[in-house]
Design a protein around this motif. Structure first.
Motif, PDB file in Angstrom:
ATOM      1  N   PRO A 313     -12.747  29.183 -13.324  1.00 56.01           N
ATOM      2  CA  PRO A 313     -13.070  29.138 -11.893  1.00 56.01           C
ATOM      3  C   PRO A 313     -13.965  27.963 -11.516  1.00 56.01           C
ATOM      4  O   PRO A 313     -13.864  27.432 -10.407  1.00 56.01           O
ATOM      5  N   ALA A 314     -14.830  27.537 -12.433  1.00 52.77           N
ATOM      6  CA  ALA A 314     -15.665  26.373 -12.133  1.00 52.77           C
ATOM      7  C   ALA A 314     -14.815  25.114 -11.994  1.00 52.77           C
ATOM      8  O   ALA A 314     -15.042  24.290 -11.097  1.00 52.77           O
ATOM      9  N   ALA A 315     -13.820  24.964 -12.876  1.00 59.35           N
ATOM     10  CA  ALA A 315     -12.927  23.804 -12.789  1.00 59.35           C
ATOM     11  C   ALA A 315     -12.103  23.841 -11.503  1.00 59.35           C
ATOM     12  O   ALA A 315     -11.902  22.809 -10.850  1.00 59.35           O
ATOM     13  N   LEU A 316     -11.633  25.021 -11.129  1.00 61.82           N
ATOM     14  CA  LEU A 316     -10.878  25.153  -9.883  1.00 61.82           C
ATOM     15  C   LEU A 316     -11.752  24.838  -8.679  1.00 61.82           C
ATOM     16  O   LEU A 316     -11.305  24.191  -7.717  1.00 61.82           O
ATOM     17  N   ALA A 317     -13.014  25.299  -8.713  1.00 58.95           N
ATOM     18  CA  ALA A 317     -13.927  25.015  -7.609  1.00 58.95           C
ATOM     19  C   ALA A 317     -14.218  23.519  -7.516  1.00 58.95           C
ATOM     20  O   ALA A 317     -14.278  22.958  -6.409  1.00 58.95           O
ATOM     21  N   LEU A 318     -14.387  22.868  -8.665  1.00 58.41           N
ATOM     22  CA  LEU A 318     -14.626  21.428  -8.658  1.00 58.41           C
ATOM     23  C   LEU A 318     -13.414  20.678  -8.111  1.00 58.41           C
ATOM     24  O   LEU A 318     -13.554  19.731  -7.317  1.00 58.41           O
ATOM     25  N   LEU A 319     -12.221  21.110  -8.515  1.00 59.43           N
ATOM     26  CA  LEU A 319     -11.003  20.500  -8.000  1.00 59.43           C
ATOM     27  C   LEU A 319     -10.878  20.702  -6.493  1.00 59.43           C
ATOM     28  O   LEU A 319     -10.504  19.778  -5.753  1.00 59.43           O
ATOM     29  N   ALA A 320     -11.223  21.906  -6.014  1.00 59.90           N
ATOM     30  CA  ALA A 320     -11.141  22.187  -4.583  1.00 59.90           C
ATOM     31  C   ALA A 320     -12.105  21.307  -3.787  1.00 59.90           C
ATOM     32  O   ALA A 320     -11.754  20.804  -2.709  1.00 59.90           O
ATOM     33  N   THR A 321     -13.314  21.116  -4.305  1.00 57.80           N
ATOM     34  CA  THR A 321     -14.267  20.251  -3.600  1.00 57.80           C
ATOM     35  C   THR A 321     -13.790  18.803  -3.582  1.00 57.80           C
ATOM     36  O   THR A 321     -13.973  18.097  -2.589  1.00 57.80           O
ATOM     37  N   GLU A 322     -13.159  18.349  -4.679  1.00 59.11           N
ATOM     38  CA  GLU A 322     -12.629  16.990  -4.712  1.00 59.11           C
ATOM     39  C   GLU A 322     -11.523  16.818  -3.667  1.00 59.11           C
ATOM     40  O   GLU A 322     -11.491  15.813  -2.941  1.00 59.11           O
ATOM     41  N   LEU A 323     -10.607  17.792  -3.599  1.00 57.35           N
ATOM     42  CA  LEU A 323      -9.519  17.705  -2.631  1.00 57.35           C
ATOM     43  C   LEU A 323     -10.046  17.759  -1.207  1.00 57.35           C
ATOM     44  O   LEU A 323      -9.583  17.033  -0.321  1.00 57.35           O
ATOM     45  N   TRP A 324     -11.029  18.642  -0.985  1.00 61.71           N
ATOM     46  CA  TRP A 324     -11.616  18.742   0.364  1.00 61.71           C
ATOM     47  C   TRP A 324     -12.283  17.437   0.749  1.00 61.71           C
ATOM     48  O   TRP A 324     -12.147  16.960   1.878  1.00 61.71           O
ATOM     49  N   TRP A 325     -13.001  16.840  -0.178  1.00 59.19           N
ATOM     50  CA  TRP A 325     -13.700  15.599   0.126  1.00 59.19           C
ATOM     51  C   TRP A 325     -12.716  14.467   0.418  1.00 59.19           C
ATOM     52  O   TRP A 325     -12.930  13.679   1.339  1.00 59.19           O
ATOM     53  N   ARG A 326     -11.649  14.389  -0.347  1.00 66.14           N
ATOM     54  CA  ARG A 326     -10.673  13.317  -0.124  1.00 66.14           C
ATOM     55  C   ARG A 326      -9.970  13.493   1.221  1.00 66.14           C
ATOM     56  O   ARG A 326      -9.620  12.510   1.882  1.00 66.14           O
ATOM     57  N   ARG A 327      -9.773  14.744   1.627  1.00 63.70           N
ATOM     58  CA  ARG A 327      -9.112  14.972   2.909  1.00 63.70           C
ATOM     59  C   ARG A 327     -10.033  14.629   4.073  1.00 63.70           C
ATOM     60  O   ARG A 327      -9.580  14.078   5.085  1.00 63.70           O
ATOM     61  N   HIS A 328     -11.305  14.959   3.962  1.00 66.27           N
ATOM     62  CA  HIS A 328     -12.236  14.754   5.066  1.00 66.27           C
ATOM     63  C   HIS A 328     -12.942  13.409   5.001  1.00 66.27           C
ATOM     64  O   HIS A 328     -13.625  13.032   5.953  1.00 66.27           O
ATOM     65  N   GLN A 329     -12.827  12.703   3.887  1.00 69.68           N
ATOM     66  CA  GLN A 329     -13.411  11.373   3.750  1.00 69.68           C
ATOM     67  C   GLN A 329     -12.314  10.417   3.290  1.00 69.68           C
ATOM     68  O   GLN A 329     -12.261  10.032   2.130  1.00 69.68           O
ATOM     69  N   PRO A 330     -11.421  10.001   4.176  1.00 73.24           N
ATOM     70  CA  PRO A 330     -10.283   9.167   3.754  1.00 73.24           C
ATOM     71  C   PRO A 330     -10.677   7.780   3.284  1.00 73.24           C
ATOM     72  O   PRO A 330      -9.983   7.174   2.492  1.00 73.24           O
ATOM     73  N   THR A 331     -11.774   7.238   3.782  1.00 74.10           N
ATOM     74  CA  THR A 331     -12.194   5.890   3.388  1.00 74.10           C
ATOM     75  C   THR A 331     -13.235   5.991   2.308  1.00 74.10           C
ATOM     76  O   THR A 331     -14.434   6.032   2.576  1.00 74.10           O
ATOM     77  N   THR A 332     -12.790   6.078   1.063  1.00 71.08           N
ATOM     78  CA  THR A 332     -13.722   6.155  -0.048  1.00 71.08           C
ATOM     79  C   THR A 332     -14.311   4.793  -0.322  1.00 71.08           C
ATOM     80  O   THR A 332     -13.672   3.756  -0.127  1.00 71.08           O
ATOM     81  N   SER A 333     -15.527   4.800  -0.779  1.00 68.89           N
ATOM     82  CA  SER A 333     -16.201   3.552  -1.089  1.00 68.89           C
ATOM     83  C   SER A 333     -15.679   2.991  -2.405  1.00 68.89           C
ATOM     84  O   SER A 333     -15.021   3.668  -3.186  1.00 68.89           O
ATOM     85  N   SER A 334     -15.966   1.705  -2.623  1.00 68.26           N
ATOM     86  CA  SER A 334     -15.538   1.077  -3.870  1.00 68.26           C
ATOM     87  C   SER A 334     -16.193   1.727  -5.054  1.00 68.26           C
ATOM     88  O   SER A 334     -15.637   1.751  -6.146  1.00 68.26           O
ATOM     89  N   GLN A 335     -17.392   2.294  -4.848  1.00 70.95           N
ATOM     90  CA  GLN A 335     -18.072   2.955  -5.962  1.00 70.95           C
ATOM     91  C   GLN A 335     -17.284   4.173  -6.423  1.00 70.95           C
ATOM     92  O   GLN A 335     -17.155   4.433  -7.604  1.00 70.95           O
ATOM     93  N   GLU A 336     -16.733   4.944  -5.448  1.00 71.96           N
ATOM     94  CA  GLU A 336     -15.995   6.141  -5.806  1.00 71.96           C
ATOM     95  C   GLU A 336     -14.645   5.809  -6.419  1.00 71.96           C
ATOM     96  O   GLU A 336     -14.036   6.641  -7.058  1.00 71.96           O
ATOM     97  N   LYS A 337     -14.156   4.588  -6.217  1.00 74.51           N
ATOM     98  CA  LYS A 337     -12.890   4.190  -6.803  1.00 74.51           C
ATOM     99  C   LYS A 337     -13.050   3.721  -8.235  1.00 74.51           C
ATOM    100  O   LYS A 337     -12.073   3.438  -8.905  1.00 74.51           O
ATOM    101  N   GLN A 338     -14.287   3.635  -8.703  1.00 73.65           N
ATOM    102  CA  GLN A 338     -14.544   3.153 -10.051  1.00 73.65           C
ATOM    103  C   GLN A 338     -15.219   4.243 -10.859  1.00 73.65           C
ATOM    104  O   GLN A 338     -16.427   4.454 -10.730  1.00 73.65           O
ATOM    105  N   PRO A 339     -14.476   4.993 -11.651  1.00 72.47           N
ATOM    106  CA  PRO A 339     -15.078   6.063 -12.436  1.00 72.47           C
ATOM    107  C   PRO A 339     -16.156   5.559 -13.380  1.00 72.47           C
ATOM    108  O   PRO A 339     -17.134   6.250 -13.647  1.00 72.47           O
ATOM    109  N   LEU A 340     -15.990   4.334 -13.897  1.00 73.63           N
ATOM    110  CA  LEU A 340     -16.982   3.810 -14.822  1.00 73.63           C
ATOM    111  C   LEU A 340     -18.329   3.636 -14.128  1.00 73.63           C
ATOM    112  O   LEU A 340     -19.384   3.934 -14.697  1.00 73.63           O
ATOM    113  N   ALA A 341     -18.300   3.151 -12.878  1.00 78.49           N
ATOM    114  CA  ALA A 341     -19.554   2.997 -12.131  1.00 78.49           C
ATOM    115  C   ALA A 341     -20.199   4.348 -11.890  1.00 78.49           C
ATOM    116  O   ALA A 341     -21.419   4.504 -11.979  1.00 78.49           O
TER     117      ALA A 341
END
Length: 355
Positions: A313-341
């Motif tokens: 359930p923790a993994a599902l909750a984390l996935l749900a928050t990621e999907l919610w954030w991507r839907r409500h924040q369509p313009t992600t910053s360059s920092q979020e596009k770089q997992p290494l950063a």
């Protein structure tokens, strides 16, 4: 003829380089020592694993009644819920502005990752991911995590002191300590807890603690006492889950020793989730009162209900928050596009805590 005078700036630079080299040397030695400890632990686990009656363990697992598993799972979930309150102390002290429900939600998502994958992914990376997206900076996140860690080990110190003075638990072969060492170790741990309470009584609420130029606000002594109570409750619920899985055939002290010794052994070994370490320690402690196969079955069932079951359930909750954030924040910053950063910033938070 005398050479040119060395400037103060050049001298300070050389001293810093020399100090950094010495620090790197100590870190290299510490890493080598931890690798040796981990190798010893792995060797002990393999040797003990070859002696286990695995068909008997499987039979003991299948023999556990469903009501027993349900009661143990309920206690495990209660323990997770209590742990979910730990970040609220950071919220109270840091005053970051997130609501109670959101703060507890972050903790409840991160805790199963901490248990199963280690503090780097659960304790820092997941928390950083969730907190930073809600406006907290690295310093605030580090302070929240620091107070959560302090809360967790505060109750551990007190319960370990009481346990080690009242009872000497058996340890796996090759891990044994002298009968007179554990009580004194418990005394040291109790002094650590008392020192924290005294520090909060003296400086909590108005005089932040300064560590290498960084401010670490402390709670008041009343809040510190609440930290102690919740932490003890958390560890007690973990032990109660083991005790229920053993069907009350072992003393509660043995169940408490299983979780306390298993936690510190897993921490020292640096093996993710203490995999195999908890089983070795728990089997040695519980086998005094149960057959070895049944004792190992109890510890494996505890890992399943306390470690593995909440991870899904923790993994599902984390996935749900990621999907919610991507839907409500369509313009992600360059920092979020770089997992290494992102990973490097999580490491910065860890280094802030460590320093």
């Amino acid at each position: 003829m005398h050479g040119p005078a060395t400037s103060p700036v050049h001298t300070a630079h050389r001293r810093r380089r020399s100090g950094w080299r010495r620090l790197r040397g100590w870190r290299w030695l510490a890493g080598l020592a931890m690798a040796a400890v981990a190798a010893l632990v792995v060797w002990l686990l393999v040797r003990q694993g070859l002696q286990v009656d695995w068909p008997g363990v499987w039979q003991a697992l299948r023999a556990l009644p469903v009501p027993t598993l349900a009661a143990a799972a309920a206690l495990a979930w209660a323990g997770h819920l209590v742990y979910g309150c730990f970040d609220l102390f950071g919220r109270h002290v840091v005053r970051h502005g997130l609501g109670v429900a959101r703060t507890m939600g972050v903790t409840l998502i991160a805790y199963p990752f901490t248990l199963n994958l280690g503090s780097l992914i659960g304790g820092a990376s997941v928390r950083y991911r969730l907190y930073s997206r809600q406006g907290l900076d690295v310093g605030q996140i580090a302070q929240v995590i620091s107070l959560s860690i302090a809360t967790n080990w505060l109750g551990y110190c007190v319960l370990a002191c009481a346990l080690f003075w009242a009872w000497t638990p058996p340890l796996p072969e090759g891990w044994r300590m002298g009968s007179g060492q554990l009580p004194w170790l418990g005394t040291v741990l109790a002094c650590v807890a008392l020192g924290y309470l005294a520090l909060c009584a003296r400086r909590g609420g108005h005089r932040p603690l300064m560590l290498r130029g960084r401010r670490l606000p402390l709670p008041t002594w009343r809040v510190a006492l609440l930290q102690l109570v919740l932490s003890c409750t958390h560890w007690a619920l973990m032990a109660a889950s083991v005790w229920v899985l053993a069907r009350q055939q072992v003393p509660y002290a043995a169940a408490l020793a299983t979780v306390l010794l298993g936690a510190v052994a897993g921490l020292v070994s640096r093996i993710p989730a203490g995999l195999g370490v908890l089983e070795a320690v728990g089997t040695a402690v519980l086998a005094v009162h149960l057959p070895v196969s049944q004792a190992l079955a109890v510890v494996l069932a505890f890992r399943a209900v306390y470690y593995f079951a909440p991870l899904a359930p923790a993994a599902l909750a984390l996935l749900a928050t990621e999907l919610w954030w991507r839907r409500h924040q369509p313009t992600t910053s360059s920092q979020e596009k770089q997992p290494l950063a992102l990973f490097r910033q999580a490491q910065t938070a860890i280094n802030t805590i460590a320093n």
